[in-house]
Design a protein around this motif. Sequence first.
Motif, short mmCIF file in Angstrom:
data_model
loop_
_atom_site.label_atom_id
_atom_site.label_comp_id
_atom_site.label_asym_id
_atom_site.label_seq_id
_atom_site.Cartn_x
_atom_site.Cartn_y
_atom_site.Cartn_z
N GLU A 118 7.68 13.20 -0.10
CA GLU A 118 6.29 12.78 -0.27
C GLU A 118 5.85 11.92 0.92
O GLU A 118 4.76 12.11 1.48
CB GLU A 118 6.13 12.00 -1.57
N ALA A 119 6.72 11.00 1.31
CA ALA A 119 6.39 10.13 2.45
C ALA A 119 6.27 10.95 3.73
O ALA A 119 5.34 10.74 4.53
CB ALA A 119 7.46 9.05 2.60
N THR B 252 0.86 -1.18 0.00
CA THR B 252 0.00 0.00 0.00
C THR B 252 0.90 1.23 0.00
O THR B 252 2.10 1.14 0.25
CB THR B 252 -0.91 0.01 1.24
N LYS B 253 0.30 2.37 -0.28
CA LYS B 253 1.06 3.61 -0.29
C LYS B 253 1.72 3.85 1.07
O LYS B 253 2.88 4.26 1.14
CB LYS B 253 0.16 4.80 -0.65
N GLU B 254 0.98 3.55 2.12
CA GLU B 254 1.53 3.77 3.46
C GLU B 254 2.75 2.88 3.70
O GLU B 254 3.76 3.33 4.26
CB GLU B 254 0.45 3.51 4.52
N GLU C 64 10.80 11.25 -3.15
CA GLU C 64 10.08 10.16 -2.49
C GLU C 64 10.06 10.36 -0.98
O GLU C 64 9.04 10.14 -0.32
CB GLU C 64 10.73 8.82 -2.83
N GLU D 161 4.76 1.74 1.40
CA GLU D 161 5.83 2.29 0.58
C GLU D 161 6.46 3.50 1.26
O GLU D 161 7.67 3.69 1.21
CB GLU D 161 5.30 2.68 -0.80
N TYR D 162 5.63 4.31 1.90
CA TYR D 162 6.14 5.48 2.60
C TYR D 162 7.01 5.07 3.79
O TYR D 162 8.05 5.68 4.05
CB TYR D 162 5.01 6.38 3.06
N PHE E 25 3.06 12.90 3.85
CA PHE E 25 1.93 12.02 4.13
C PHE E 25 1.80 11.79 5.64
O PHE E 25 0.72 11.93 6.22
CB PHE E 25 2.10 10.69 3.40
#
Length: 141
Positions: free
Chosen positions: A131-132, A76-78, A128, A80-81, A135
């Motif tokens: 962005e993380a 999930t995006k989370e 990256e 990946e972060y 978030f």
Amino acid sequence: MLVDRFKDILKATINDQIDKNPLFENLFKNEDGFDAEWKKYYDEIKNSTYTYKESSSHQEYANQQQSYQQKPQKKTKEQEYYSALEVKPGDDFATIKKSYRKLIKLYHPDLYAGDKKKQDMAQKVTLEINEAYNFFEKTLK
């Protein structure tokens, strides 16, 4: 390509050893009719037409292992972060902030001004990381 080359070298080496070693020639000649069967399998192996048939229990185990390997779970995006910031899932915001600062110091594009490729790569990594961090700043703060 390298694997195929290695396979060909290994196959040629094994075939040479089987052809030159008299032990392999006389290994299965003791039983009646077994010599013809051995010759058939030997020719199949030598010509790469032999396929290994597994027993049912081995096949079930192999299918089970394959099913585990075939279903890679999408991150999930989370997730990946979390991996972009090199922290464990569920870490608090203070840990995330500490890791963010450490990584930005390490991958800042200005540090690689002399090498264009490294600078471009550092810029991508920095984006990256930012962005993380943004978030987590919005969700955890």
